[in-house]
Design a protein around this motif. Structure first.
Motif, PDB file in Angstrom:
ATOM      1  N   LYS A   1       0.779  -1.379   0.102  1.00 60.31           N
ATOM      2  CA  LYS A   1      -0.070  -0.208  -0.371  1.00 60.31           C
ATOM      3  C   LYS A   1       0.998   1.249  -0.395  1.00 60.31           C
ATOM      4  CE  LYS A   1      -4.168  -1.953   1.947  1.00 60.31           C
ATOM      5  NZ  LYS A   1      -5.292  -2.011   2.120  1.00 60.31           N
ATOM      6  N   GLY A   2       2.193   0.925  -0.361  1.00 58.34           N
ATOM      7  CA  GLY A   2       2.551   2.077  -1.067  1.00 58.34           C
ATOM      8  C   GLY A   2       2.802   2.887  -2.031  1.00 58.34           C
ATOM      9  N   VAL A   3       1.276   2.769  -2.444  1.00 59.68           N
ATOM     10  CA  VAL A   3       0.253   2.900  -3.567  1.00 59.68           C
ATOM     11  C   VAL A   3      -0.848   2.740  -3.291  1.00 59.68           C
ATOM     12  CG1 VAL A   3       2.453   4.131  -5.281  1.00 59.68           C
ATOM     13  CG2 VAL A   3       1.147   1.854  -5.294  1.00 59.68           C
ATOM     14  N   ASP A   4      -1.778   3.704  -3.221  1.00 55.54           N
ATOM     15  CA  ASP A   4      -3.179   2.892  -3.260  1.00 55.54           C
ATOM     16  C   ASP A   4      -3.870   3.859  -3.475  1.00 55.54           C
ATOM     17  OD1 ASP A   4      -5.027   0.980  -2.004  1.00 55.54           O
ATOM     18  OD2 ASP A   4      -4.288   1.610  -0.044  1.00 55.54           O
ATOM     19  N   TYR A   5      -6.163   3.624  -2.900  1.00 54.96           N
ATOM     20  CA  TYR A   5      -6.195   4.510  -3.722  1.00 54.96           C
ATOM     21  C   TYR A   5      -6.999   4.832  -2.225  1.00 54.96           C
ATOM     22  CZ  TYR A   5      -9.518   0.360  -2.503  1.00 54.96           C
ATOM     23  OH  TYR A   5      -9.652  -0.684  -2.273  1.00 54.96           O
ATOM     24  N   ALA A   6      -7.665   6.509  -2.556  1.00 58.29           N
ATOM     25  CA  ALA A   6      -7.511   7.373  -1.475  1.00 58.29           C
ATOM     26  C   ALA A   6      -9.015   6.651  -0.749  1.00 58.29           C
ATOM     27  CB  ALA A   6      -7.478   8.127  -0.673  1.00 58.29           C
ATOM     28  N   VAL A   7      -9.558   6.345   0.114  1.00 52.61           N
ATOM     29  CA  VAL A   7     -10.732   6.041   0.948  1.00 52.61           C
ATOM     30  C   VAL A   7     -10.821   7.446   2.141  1.00 52.61           C
ATOM     31  CG1 VAL A   7     -12.731   4.730   1.629  1.00 52.61           C
ATOM     32  CG2 VAL A   7     -11.342   3.436  -0.145  1.00 52.61           C
TER      33      VAL A   7
END
Lengths: 328, 385
Positions: free
Chosen positions: A284-290
């Protein structure tokens, strides 16, 4: 009596000096755009400040006045015997390499490039993987089957975002159309919200209903356009939903803050290691934001699908195209 | 007749004074004092701001001094920042003599730097360092020169104002060089936007004393170049045409000077000089062209020429001053808690203001002069009473 007070003063002063010495000193060298860029550099700064608060380290931040200043700023930190020097941004690659060889006992951290030196911890982010998930999310929410991408400066790094995004969109809806625009070829491209707004209005006019802005500060123009047209936009690097809560679907997070904090924590625990660390969707170093703003927009079904995609990327079932690996 | 004799009789020293725009030693002194006082006033105003921001002014001065001359490395870096400013300062000051305002040094240096990098790719087989550097310098000068001559041509042919065209050409240069960097001579081994590195025979070796700072013999070359440009402009027919046109366009034309030719040629020379920044950056420092390498040298060059008050030799100390401030920007951020790199820009701005406000000085000296005269008169009348 008097000598006792004096002694006490001396003892306090010395113990202060001793405790100050025991504290780790962390130097952070930021790019030209500085700690208020609402995105990449700010993320690193936030990570550093968190470490200062939670781990009790001493920090000093400098913002480079130009691209030739990195080497001398890092060197100044090294000469002041800082315990760790964190260099943010691919522009600093050569400066870090030179300084790492000049100061072989000094610990460095470099973000966004691989220095390949034995005293440098390099953090690289798999932007294409995060962009893939964001592309999939955009395709799931698009009613018109048309989505947009607006990049800042036309450089390989942003092409990497674009390629991953397009692949993600096509995965969900193979017939979807992706409009692509770049703001320019100079550094100004990161800082031109009015032009970004024009490009976004154009893409919305052609039928796009969601636009992913990977354009630094210029992204603000895309958010403005989304608000005016009552359409959606997607932010980048930091969680940008707070800027326009109703118009921002999500953000492609690049957790620079986590990587900075982690490295300082490892240093404090004596587990700091040099070498290349990759931050992908796995960690999760890159991820979508919730977040609290978009919780209603992103449904459980969306999340389920995205988590499936994440699993497939981690297991290697899905190969996300990486612009860096494409030889022309 | 007697006038002619006068010209013949003027000594070398007098001619030199004339060439730097003064009539005598006293006038030279006065001009120098004006410039220094202006710079000092600007610096003082900047330090006052620091004082109110909570940093002692003496500490700031010490940081600036240490950052410029504190060690071999620091001094080398100061010279590294000074070198491009000498060139861009000349690139603004020379057309200024002909009455042209060259805002395009940034574009000219970008094109020149790309040409220097390209010369490295084309001339990969050149093994003699002398020939290699000469080859790259020719490329850089020619490319920058052509880029500079374009606004000259446009002005000569269509009467387009050079301020507008040079600004527009800055953007075109940025776009064009970015295209060539990304698609024509891109380094395939790098994920960054940069060209193929130049071969080692093209490298300019830095001095050991500078302990890693990228500056060597080049600085001497640039100093000599500035001095030569000065004498060329004051002792050649071309320089005479340049100055005559700048002083009075109608008179120069009546005298038989073709203004179009002067415009194009002076802009060519200016652009070529700006293009030589490619030597500093490509051959001396990074050995490849990177998009966005310039620390706005083309624009700071305008300030350099302004503070030199249009004087060709004055560009040298002026460039050093701005080089020190550019180098100091990072150090101010690093060494203080309450002020940032922006303070350096503030001081730069205040110094420009201090030096450029010539009217203020003239007004002030007239006021003081009148005041003194009045006092003297009052004293005299008082005495006779």
């Amino acid at each position: 009596m008097k000598s006792n007070t004096l002694l006490a003063v001396i003892v306090t002063v010395f113990s202060f000096a001793a405790s100050a010495h025991a504290e780790l000193k962390i130097g952070l060298v930021l790019e030209k755009s500085g700690k208020d860029d609402k995105s990449f550099n700010q993320s690193a700064y936030v990570g550093l400040k968190r470490a200062e608060k939670e781990l009790g380290v001493t920090t000093k931040t400098v913002e480079a006045p130009d691209n030739s200043a990195y080497e001398s700023l890092q060197r100044a930190f090294a000469e002041k015997k800082f315990d760790l020097i964190i260099a943010v941004g691919f522009h600093q690659l050569e400066a870090v390499k030179k300084n790492a060889e000049r100061f072989p006992d000094q610990k460095f951290m470099l973000i966004d490039e691989d220095a390949k030196e034995k005293n440098v911890r390099s953090a690289m982010f798999e932007e294409h993987e995060g962009s893939y998930l964001i592309g999939a999310l955009a395709a799931m929410h698009s009613k018109t089957g048309k989505v947009g991408f607006i990049g800042g400066m036309d450089v390989p790094l942003i092409r990497r975002f674009q390629l991953g995004y397009e692949a993600g969109v096509k995965k969900i809806n193979p017939k979807a159309e992706v409009f692509v625009n770049y703001l320019g070829v100079t550094g100004d491209a990161w800082n031109n919200p009015p032009k970004a707004k024009e490009l976004a209005l154009d893409q919305y006019g052609r039928g796009a209903d969601i636009i992913f802005a990977a354009a630094g500060n210029s992204g603000l123009g895309v958010f403005d356009a989304a608000e005016a047209q009552k359409k959606l936009a997607i932010g980048v690097d930091s969680d940008q939903s707070w800027i326009k809560p109703k118009s921002i679907l999500s953000s492609m997070l690049k957790r620079v803050d986590e990587s900075v904090f982690d490295s300082i924590k490892l240093l404090k625990e004596g587990k700091f290691e040099a070498g290349l660390i990759r931050y992908g969707v796995k960690t999760k170093g890159v991820d979508y934001a919730v977040n609290e703003y978009n919780a209603k927009m992103i449904t459980d079904a969306d999340k389920k699908k995205l988590e499936e995609l994440r699993k497939d990327i981690v297991s290697g079932k899905i190969k996300v195209p990486d612009y860096y690996l494409i030889k022309k | 007749m007697s006038d002619n004799l006068m010209v013949v009789r003027t000594s070398f020293i007098q001619r030199f004074f004339q060439s730097i725009g003064v009539s005598s030693f006293q006038a030279l002194l006065r001009s120098l004092i004006k410039s220094f006082a202006g710079a000092g006033l600007g610096l003082a105003a900047g330090l006052l701001v620091c004082y109110y921001a909570g940093e002692p002014p003496l500490k700031i001065l010490k940081i600036l001094y240490q950052s410029s001359f504190g060690s071999g490395y620091d001094f080398g870096m100061t010279l590294y920042y000074t070198a491009p400013l000498i060139l861009t300062g000349l690139a603004v000051a020379i057309p200024f003599k002909a009455g042209l305002f060259n805002i395009g040094a940034e574009g000219q240096l970008t094109v020149g730097a790309l040409a220097a990098a390209w010369a490295g790719v084309l001339g990969a087989g050149i093994t003699s360092p002398f020939l290699a550097v000469l080859f790259a310098a020719t490329f850089a000068f020619a490319a920058g020169g052509i880029w500079g001559a374009i606004p000259g041509f446009l002005k000569a042919l269509r009467g387009s104002h050079e301020v507008i065209t040079t600004i527009m050409l800055n953007f075109i240069a940025a776009g064009m060089t970015a295209y060539f960097t990304l698609y024509t001579i891109k380094d395939p081994n790098s994920a960054q936007a940069e060209t193929i590195p130049v071969p080692e025979s093209f490298f300019l070796k830095p001095y050991e004393v500078f302990n890693g700072a990228p500056m060597g013999n080049l600085i001497w070359f640039l100093i000599v170049l500035a001095i030569l440009m000065h004498f060329w402009i004051w002792n050649s027919r071309w320089g005479y045409c340049l100055k005559a046109l700048g002083e009075n366009e109608r008179a120069a034309e009546t005298y038989g000077i073709t203004k179009q030719r002067v415009w194009v040629s002076s802009m060519f020379v200016a652009g070529g000089l700006a293009g030589l920044v490619g030597l500093v950056e490509i051959l001396g420092n990074s050995h490849k062209f990177k998009i966005g390498f310039s620390a706005d040298w083309g624009f700071v060059g305008i300030a350099v020429a302004l503070v030199a008050r249009g004087n060709i030799l004055g560009v040298l100390p002026s460039a050093l001053l701005f080089g020190m401030l550019q180098k100091g920007a990072g150090s101010l951020d690093l060494e203080t808690e309450k002020v940032t790199r922006d303070l350096s820009y503030l001081i730069q701005g205040l110094i420009i203001l201090g030096v450029a406000s010539e009217g203020l000085w003239d007004g002030l000296s007239r006021f003081l002069g009148n005041h003194l005269k009045q006092r003297a008169r009052a004293k005299q009348t008082g005495g006779t009473k």
